[in-house]
Design an enzyme around this catalytic site. Structure first.
Site, PDB file in Angstrom:
ATOM      1  N   ASN A 101       0.868  -1.183   0.000  1.00 54.26           N
ATOM      2  CA  ASN A 101       0.000   0.000   0.000  1.00 54.26           C
ATOM      3  C   ASN A 101       0.905   1.233   0.000  1.00 54.26           C
ATOM      4  O   ASN A 101       1.550   1.528   0.996  1.00 54.26           O
ATOM      5  CB  ASN A 101      -0.890  -0.033   1.257  1.00 54.26           C
ATOM      6  CG  ASN A 101      -1.703   1.242   1.427  1.00 54.26           C
ATOM      7  OD1 ASN A 101      -1.794   2.065   0.521  1.00 54.26           O
ATOM      8  ND2 ASN A 101      -2.301   1.397   2.603  1.00 54.26           N
ATOM      9  N   TRP A 102       0.936   1.918  -1.133  1.00 53.97           N
ATOM     10  CA  TRP A 102       1.840   3.070  -1.257  1.00 53.97           C
ATOM     11  C   TRP A 102       1.349   4.288  -0.489  1.00 53.97           C
ATOM     12  O   TRP A 102       2.096   5.252  -0.322  1.00 53.97           O
ATOM     13  CB  TRP A 102       2.003   3.453  -2.726  1.00 53.97           C
ATOM     14  CG  TRP A 102       2.706   2.422  -3.553  1.00 53.97           C
ATOM     15  CD1 TRP A 102       3.391   1.328  -3.095  1.00 53.97           C
ATOM     16  CD2 TRP A 102       2.800   2.400  -4.987  1.00 53.97           C
ATOM     17  NE1 TRP A 102       3.907   0.630  -4.164  1.00 53.97           N
ATOM     18  CE2 TRP A 102       3.564   1.268  -5.328  1.00 53.97           C
ATOM     19  CE3 TRP A 102       2.319   3.228  -6.009  1.00 53.97           C
ATOM     20  CZ2 TRP A 102       3.849   0.937  -6.657  1.00 53.97           C
ATOM     21  CZ3 TRP A 102       2.604   2.908  -7.324  1.00 53.97           C
ATOM     22  CH2 TRP A 102       3.358   1.773  -7.645  1.00 53.97           C
ATOM     23  N   LYS A 103       0.069   4.279  -0.127  1.00 52.39           N
ATOM     24  CA  LYS A 103      -0.526   5.467   0.524  1.00 52.39           C
ATOM     25  C   LYS A 103      -0.274   6.694  -0.362  1.00 52.39           C
ATOM     26  O   LYS A 103      -0.325   6.571  -1.589  1.00 52.39           O
ATOM     27  CB  LYS A 103       0.032   5.615   1.946  1.00 52.39           C
ATOM     28  CG  LYS A 103      -0.087   4.300   2.734  1.00 52.39           C
ATOM     29  CD  LYS A 103       0.208   4.447   4.186  1.00 52.39           C
ATOM     30  CE  LYS A 103       0.042   3.080   4.849  1.00 52.39           C
ATOM     31  NZ  LYS A 103       0.207   3.126   6.289  1.00 52.39           N
ATOM     32  N   SER A 128       3.972  -2.132  10.142  1.00 52.39           N
ATOM     33  CA  SER A 128       5.437  -2.177  10.271  1.00 52.39           C
ATOM     34  C   SER A 128       6.043  -3.516   9.851  1.00 52.39           C
ATOM     35  O   SER A 128       6.967  -4.011  10.494  1.00 52.39           O
ATOM     36  CB  SER A 128       5.858  -1.802  11.698  1.00 52.39           C
ATOM     37  OG  SER A 128       5.465  -0.460  11.980  1.00 52.39           O
ATOM     38  N   HIS A 131      -9.441   1.121   5.298  1.00 54.60           N
ATOM     39  CA  HIS A 131      -8.088   1.266   5.865  1.00 54.60           C
ATOM     40  C   HIS A 131      -8.147   2.187   7.088  1.00 54.60           C
ATOM     41  O   HIS A 131      -8.924   3.140   7.122  1.00 54.60           O
ATOM     42  CB  HIS A 131      -7.123   1.834   4.811  1.00 54.60           C
ATOM     43  CG  HIS A 131      -5.705   1.779   5.276  1.00 54.60           C
ATOM     44  ND1 HIS A 131      -5.161   2.757   6.081  1.00 54.60           N
ATOM     45  CD2 HIS A 131      -4.739   0.850   5.102  1.00 54.60           C
ATOM     46  CE1 HIS A 131      -3.910   2.411   6.367  1.00 54.60           C
ATOM     47  NE2 HIS A 131      -3.628   1.268   5.789  1.00 54.60           N
ATOM     48  N   GLU A 181      -6.358   4.548   8.090  1.00 52.09           N
ATOM     49  CA  GLU A 181      -6.195   5.986   7.852  1.00 52.09           C
ATOM     50  C   GLU A 181      -7.487   6.602   7.324  1.00 52.09           C
ATOM     51  O   GLU A 181      -7.800   7.757   7.624  1.00 52.09           O
ATOM     52  CB  GLU A 181      -5.009   6.224   6.904  1.00 52.09           C
ATOM     53  CG  GLU A 181      -3.694   6.034   7.654  1.00 52.09           C
ATOM     54  CD  GLU A 181      -2.592   5.366   6.850  1.00 52.09           C
ATOM     55  OE1 GLU A 181      -2.605   5.444   5.612  1.00 52.09           O
ATOM     56  OE2 GLU A 181      -1.699   4.758   7.485  1.00 52.09           O
ATOM     57  N   GLU A 210      -4.851  -4.906  10.731  1.00 46.90           N
ATOM     58  CA  GLU A 210      -3.809  -3.890  10.873  1.00 46.90           C
ATOM     59  C   GLU A 210      -4.031  -3.132  12.180  1.00 46.90           C
ATOM     60  O   GLU A 210      -4.833  -2.174  12.223  1.00 46.90           O
ATOM     61  CB  GLU A 210      -3.861  -2.905   9.702  1.00 46.90           C
ATOM     62  CG  GLU A 210      -3.571  -3.539   8.369  1.00 46.90           C
ATOM     63  CD  GLU A 210      -3.054  -2.514   7.353  1.00 46.90           C
ATOM     64  OE1 GLU A 210      -1.905  -2.666   6.919  1.00 46.90           O
ATOM     65  OE2 GLU A 210      -3.777  -1.568   7.035  1.00 46.90           O
ATOM     66  N   GLY A 222       3.023   2.275  10.672  1.00 41.08           N
ATOM     67  CA  GLY A 222       3.963   3.379  10.491  1.00 41.08           C
ATOM     68  C   GLY A 222       4.727   3.752  11.749  1.00 41.08           C
ATOM     69  O   GLY A 222       5.356   4.811  11.811  1.00 41.08           O
ATOM     70  N   GLY A 266       5.235   1.327   4.330  1.00 39.53           N
ATOM     71  CA  GLY A 266       6.545   1.932   4.066  1.00 39.53           C
ATOM     72  C   GLY A 266       7.523   1.034   3.310  1.00 39.53           C
ATOM     73  O   GLY A 266       8.198   1.483   2.372  1.00 39.53           O
TER      74      GLY A 266
HETATM   75  P1  13P Z   1       3.406   0.389   7.495  1.00 36.40           P
HETATM   76  O1  13P Z   1       3.898  -0.914   6.904  1.00 36.40           O
HETATM   77  O2  13P Z   1       4.124   1.583   6.960  1.00 36.40           O
HETATM   78  O3  13P Z   1       3.362   0.326   8.994  1.00 36.40           O
HETATM   79  O4  13P Z   1       1.878   0.548   6.995  1.00 36.40           O
HETATM   80  C1  13P Z   1       0.990  -0.475   7.168  1.00 36.40           C
HETATM   81  C2  13P Z   1      -0.250  -0.160   6.447  1.00 36.40           C
HETATM   82  O5  13P Z   1      -1.040   0.663   6.861  1.00 36.40           O
HETATM   83  C3  13P Z   1      -0.519  -0.874   5.182  1.00 36.40           C
HETATM   84  O6  13P Z   1      -1.822  -0.675   4.745  1.00 36.40           O
END
Ligand code: 13P
Length: 256
Positions: free
Chosen positions: A13-15, A217, A99, A101, A171, A177, A239
């Protein structure tokens, strides 16, 4: 490969990261390493503005390409949103729904989740439905309750025959993150709770078709350990999915 019940699924997931040029480079590199992709599924969840270009580069490979969010209506006065058919039109075959976020930063409501899941499935977008508790909820022993509530809202309109097209991602919000990963025990426990709930909702046979990914993470140095947990069917990586040097070793978690 281990004797797994379900095909491993490694998703990036590149966000809101990367630019067009780096996105395309990354996709070319990963595509070049995937081969026929027979023994694992790999997908990228891409900023929607890059979807058309990324899907064009991924074409002809087993690499899946998806959106990071979707609205549930087919058209209308929904400024800034995307209809499921629009994602399909630019080459997406999958989508993230719920998600953390979206839920926490952008205040998405539980009530929308069932409609989003249904709308995605109805146009053949493969959803990854994301669930997870905050740190306060974990500390207050509310993890199971939160997961079940999120599952109830997301699966309200899901039918038994949809099961093979659905993935769930666990998650924990406190692990996203932050560099802090859930322990294998914590992940296992949450995944078992989720699978049990799915079995109660859809029956064992259908529930067993649904993959449950861990996200939060994930890094090259913890991917193997997480994938060794029987209840973990794959990984949703933020990430560490932004660079080939960190994403390829995660995809190839069992090869070193
Ligand atoms: P990280 O791997 O950066 O912690 O993000 C996880 C995430 O939210 C994937 O959707």
């Amino acid at each position: 490969m281990t004797n797994r019940a379900r095909k491993p699924y490694i998703a990036g997931n590149w966000k809101m990261n990367l630019d067009r040029a780096h996105s395309l480079d990354l996709v070319k590199t990963v595509k070049g390493r995937l081969g026929d992709g027979g023994d694992r599924e790999v997908g990228f969840f891409v900023p929607s503005i890059y979807l058309a270009d990324v899907s064009a580069v991924a074409q002809g490979s087993p690499l899946g390409v998806g959106g990071q969010n979707v609205w549930y209506e087919d058209s209308g006065a929904c400024t800034g949103e995307l209809a499921p058919r629009m994602l399909r039109e630019v080459g997406a075959d999958r989508v993230l729904i719920g998600h953390s976020e979206r839920r926490h930063l952008f205040r998405e409501l539980d009530e929308w989740m069932a409609k989003k899941m249904r709308a995605a499935l109805d146009v053949d977008l493969l959803p990854i439905y994301c669930v997870g508790e905050t740190l306060d909820e974990r500390k207050g022993n509310k993890t199971d309750r939160v997961l079940k509530k999120q599952l109830e809202s997301g699966f309200e309109r899901v039918k038994v025959e949809d099961a093979h097209r659905i993935t769930v991602a666990y998650e924990p919000v406190w692990a996203i993150g932050t560099g802090e990963t859930a322990t294998t025990d914590q992940a296992d426990q949450a995944h078992r709770t989720i699978r049990k709930w799915l079995a109660g909702k859809l029956g064992d046979e259908a529930a067993n078709l649904i993959r449950i990914l861990y996200g939060g993470s994930v890094k090259p140095d913890n991917a193997k350990e997480l994938m060794a947990v029987e209840s973990v069917d794959g990984l949703l990586v933020g990430g560490a999915s932004l660079k080939a040097e960190t994403f390829l070793p995660i995809i190839e978690y069992d090869k070193n």
